[in-house]
Write a protein that holds these residues in place. Structure first.
Motif, mmCIF file in Angstrom:
data_model
loop_
_atom_site.group_PDB
_atom_site.id
_atom_site.type_symbol
_atom_site.label_atom_id
_atom_site.label_comp_id
_atom_site.label_asym_id
_atom_site.label_seq_id
_atom_site.Cartn_x
_atom_site.Cartn_y
_atom_site.Cartn_z
ATOM 1 N N ASN A 86 -37.940 -1.726 36.816
ATOM 2 C CA ASN A 86 -37.288 -0.858 37.796
ATOM 3 C C ASN A 86 -36.591 0.330 37.144
ATOM 4 O O ASN A 86 -36.301 1.322 37.804
ATOM 5 N N VAL A 87 -36.300 0.224 35.851
ATOM 6 C CA VAL A 87 -35.679 1.338 35.133
ATOM 7 C C VAL A 87 -36.786 2.227 34.590
ATOM 8 O O VAL A 87 -37.489 1.863 33.655
ATOM 9 N N GLU A 88 -36.940 3.401 35.180
ATOM 10 C CA GLU A 88 -38.023 4.291 34.789
ATOM 11 C C GLU A 88 -37.574 5.385 33.818
ATOM 12 O O GLU A 88 -38.399 6.090 33.257
ATOM 13 N N ALA A 89 -36.273 5.535 33.647
ATOM 14 C CA ALA A 89 -35.757 6.536 32.718
ATOM 15 C C ALA A 89 -34.319 6.183 32.356
ATOM 16 O O ALA A 89 -33.617 5.537 33.133
ATOM 17 N N VAL A 90 -33.902 6.604 31.168
ATOM 18 C CA VAL A 90 -32.526 6.393 30.727
ATOM 19 C C VAL A 90 -31.992 7.708 30.157
ATOM 20 O O VAL A 90 -32.752 8.532 29.635
ATOM 21 N N HIS A 91 -30.684 7.876 30.277
ATOM 22 C CA HIS A 91 -30.008 9.065 29.758
ATOM 23 C C HIS A 91 -29.242 8.660 28.505
ATOM 24 O O HIS A 91 -28.398 7.763 28.566
ATOM 25 N N VAL A 92 -29.544 9.298 27.391
ATOM 26 C CA VAL A 92 -28.923 8.972 26.112
ATOM 27 C C VAL A 92 -27.975 10.103 25.717
ATOM 28 O O VAL A 92 -28.364 11.277 25.700
ATOM 29 N N LEU A 93 -26.732 9.737 25.418
ATOM 30 C CA LEU A 93 -25.718 10.696 24.984
ATOM 31 C C LEU A 93 -25.133 10.253 23.651
ATOM 32 O O LEU A 93 -24.886 9.064 23.448
ATOM 33 N N MET A 94 -24.897 11.199 22.767
ATOM 34 C CA MET A 94 -24.235 10.923 21.488
ATOM 35 C C MET A 94 -23.298 12.078 21.160
ATOM 36 O O MET A 94 -23.605 13.236 21.443
ATOM 37 N N GLN A 95 -22.160 11.744 20.551
ATOM 38 C CA GLN A 95 -21.234 12.766 20.097
ATOM 39 C C GLN A 95 -20.411 12.236 18.931
ATOM 40 O O GLN A 95 -20.415 11.033 18.645
ATOM 41 N N THR A 96 -19.703 13.127 18.263
ATOM 42 C CA THR A 96 -18.801 12.753 17.174
ATOM 43 C C THR A 96 -17.439 13.401 17.432
ATOM 44 O O THR A 96 -17.238 14.063 18.450
ATOM 45 N N ASP A 97 -16.532 13.239 16.494
ATOM 46 C CA ASP A 97 -15.209 13.844 16.626
ATOM 47 C C ASP A 97 -15.156 15.221 15.990
ATOM 48 O O ASP A 97 -14.086 15.694 15.579
ATOM 49 N N GLY A 98 -16.294 15.891 15.917
ATOM 50 C CA GLY A 98 -16.380 17.213 15.318
ATOM 51 C C GLY A 98 -17.146 17.232 14.010
ATOM 52 O O GLY A 98 -17.396 18.308 13.456
ATOM 53 N N ARG A 99 -17.528 16.062 13.534
ATOM 54 C CA ARG A 99 -18.295 15.974 12.295
ATOM 55 C C ARG A 99 -19.790 16.068 12.584
ATOM 56 O O ARG A 99 -20.225 15.965 13.725
ATOM 57 N N PRO A 100 -20.605 16.219 11.532
ATOM 58 C CA PRO A 100 -22.056 16.263 11.738
ATOM 59 C C PRO A 100 -22.590 14.931 12.284
ATOM 60 O O PRO A 100 -22.000 13.867 12.073
ATOM 61 N N LEU A 101 -23.704 15.017 12.963
ATOM 62 C CA LEU A 101 -24.385 13.839 13.507
ATOM 63 C C LEU A 101 -25.785 13.786 12.930
ATOM 64 O O LEU A 101 -26.538 14.764 13.002
ATOM 65 N N ASN A 102 -26.136 12.649 12.330
ATOM 66 C CA ASN A 102 -27.496 12.380 11.856
ATOM 67 C C ASN A 102 -27.905 11.025 12.405
ATOM 68 O O ASN A 102 -27.268 10.003 12.086
ATOM 69 N N ALA A 103 -28.951 10.985 13.222
ATOM 70 C CA ALA A 103 -29.328 9.728 13.863
ATOM 71 C C ALA A 103 -30.814 9.719 14.201
ATOM 72 O O ALA A 103 -31.442 10.783 14.338
ATOM 73 N N ASN A 104 -31.340 8.514 14.326
ATOM 74 C CA ASN A 104 -32.686 8.298 14.846
ATOM 75 C C ASN A 104 -32.576 7.577 16.181
ATOM 76 O O ASN A 104 -31.862 6.580 16.298
ATOM 77 N N VAL A 105 -33.278 8.088 17.177
ATOM 78 C CA VAL A 105 -33.312 7.479 18.506
ATOM 79 C C VAL A 105 -34.745 7.052 18.776
ATOM 80 O O VAL A 105 -35.657 7.889 18.807
ATOM 81 N N ASP A 106 -34.955 5.745 18.967
ATOM 82 C CA ASP A 106 -36.300 5.210 19.159
ATOM 83 C C ASP A 106 -36.401 4.474 20.489
ATOM 84 O O ASP A 106 -35.433 3.863 20.963
ATOM 85 N N LEU A 107 -37.578 4.538 21.065
ATOM 86 C CA LEU A 107 -37.916 3.724 22.235
ATOM 87 C C LEU A 107 -38.867 2.636 21.788
ATOM 88 O O LEU A 107 -39.949 2.917 21.278
ATOM 89 N N TRP A 108 -38.444 1.383 21.955
ATOM 90 C CA TRP A 108 -39.299 0.239 21.665
ATOM 91 C C TRP A 108 -39.863 -0.301 22.969
ATOM 92 O O TRP A 108 -39.175 -0.370 23.982
ATOM 93 N N GLN A 109 -41.128 -0.717 22.909
ATOM 94 C CA GLN A 109 -41.743 -1.371 24.066
ATOM 95 C C GLN A 109 -42.576 -2.541 23.560
ATOM 96 O O GLN A 109 -43.720 -2.384 23.142
ATOM 97 N N GLY A 110 -41.953 -3.708 23.584
ATOM 98 C CA GLY A 110 -42.621 -4.878 23.040
ATOM 99 C C GLY A 110 -42.513 -4.913 21.530
ATOM 100 O O GLY A 110 -41.989 -3.988 20.896
ATOM 101 N N PRO A 111 -43.020 -5.974 20.898
ATOM 102 C CA PRO A 111 -42.916 -6.112 19.434
ATOM 103 C C PRO A 111 -43.798 -5.110 18.696
ATOM 104 O O PRO A 111 -44.963 -4.915 19.037
ATOM 105 N N ASP A 112 -43.219 -4.477 17.693
ATOM 106 C CA ASP A 112 -43.943 -3.555 16.802
ATOM 107 C C ASP A 112 -44.618 -2.408 17.543
ATOM 108 O O ASP A 112 -45.685 -1.940 17.151
#
Length: 259
Positions: A86-112
């Motif tokens: 039933n969830v067809e989309a999600v909203h992803v938000l990220m922030q810091t306290d003013g420092r740089p942000l380095n991140a990986n955002v992945d969508l998993w669907q089932g194993p591997d």
């Protein structure tokens, strides 16, 4: 022989008059009609059209107030699972306290199986928070956020689904497809590069990338000044039609360019 894939790109501009940010919202009173009612958007060929105070666009800060925030320390990860279809989309938000942000955002669907990945860099994630909509068709979807920075650089994240207690609030999946159909997109052939500059009155821009069901590989940058990257996203999507890329780039100040 190398086969070139084309990418369809649609870009929308939002003026800073009356609002500091504009993003799809899942956990507020912002309705789909209010979001899609901003039909004065233009592509970067003209970059005119703004948003006014009466359009009811909500600030990103209100999403943080209504959502459950999670602190992700450097070199650690967090996951959010959505086992229902039933969830067809999600909203992803990220922030810091003013420092740089380095991140990986992945969508998993089932194993591997990782049908979508994003590598994100932001110079100041309080001034320019990360905001993106990830399509989650079918079931057994999981969002993984990995903070790739050092332990001294934590980030705050929240992931909001487009439904609560089985009731659809905004319909982010319909929102993304409707935005793509509301303007004439630009076709980028494989290995092509395009840059777009815009007026200092523009507070944020929405970028959407899609393909004709083929894989999508792209790098999207927000620059301010010569070779000065303020925000960088490297995107891979297994199917650019089923899971298009959609994100909002905050663009404070002047001299902003999307490449």
């Amino acid at each position: 022989m190398m086969k070139l894939h084309s990418t369809i790109m649609a870009i929308f501009a939002t003026s800073g008059i009356g609002t500091s940010a504009f993003a799809p919202q899942a956990l507020s009173s912002l309705t789909l009609n209010a979001f899609l009612g901003l039909r004065s958007f233009s592509t970067f060929s003209s970059l005119k059209a703004a948003i006014n105070e009466d359009d009811g666009a909500q600030r990103i800060e209100s999403i943080w107030d209504a959502s459950s925030k999670v602190l992700v320390q450097g070199k650690s990860l967090r996951t959010w699972s959505f086992p229902t279809s039933n969830v067809e989309a999600v909203h992803v938000l990220m922030q810091t306290d003013g420092r740089p942000l380095n991140a990986n955002v992945d969508l998993w669907q089932g194993p591997d199986n990782t049908p979508q990945t994003m590598s994100v860099y932001i110079e100041d994630a309080r001034l320019r928070p990360f905001s993106a909509v990830i399509m989650t068709p079918k079931d057994d979807n999981t969002i993984r956020i990995r903070n790739t920075a050092k332990i001294e650089f934590p980030l705050t994240a929240c992931v909001a689904a487009d439904i609560v207690s089985g009731k659809e609030l905004v319909g982010l999946s319909h929102l993304v497809t409707s935005l793509l159909g509301s303007t004439e997109p630009t076709i980028l052939q494989g290995r092509a590069v395009k840059t777009y500059s815009f007026d200092k009155k523009i507070a944020s821009v929405q970028v959407m990338l899609s393909t004709d069901s083929r894989p999508l590989n792209a790098r999207v940058e927000l620059l301010q000044g010569p070779n000065n990257n303020k925000q960088v996203m490297e995107v891979y999507t297994e199917n650019g039609s089923e899971r298009p890329f959609f994100a909002v780039f905050e663009a404070p100040g002047s001299g902003n360019v999307v490449r």
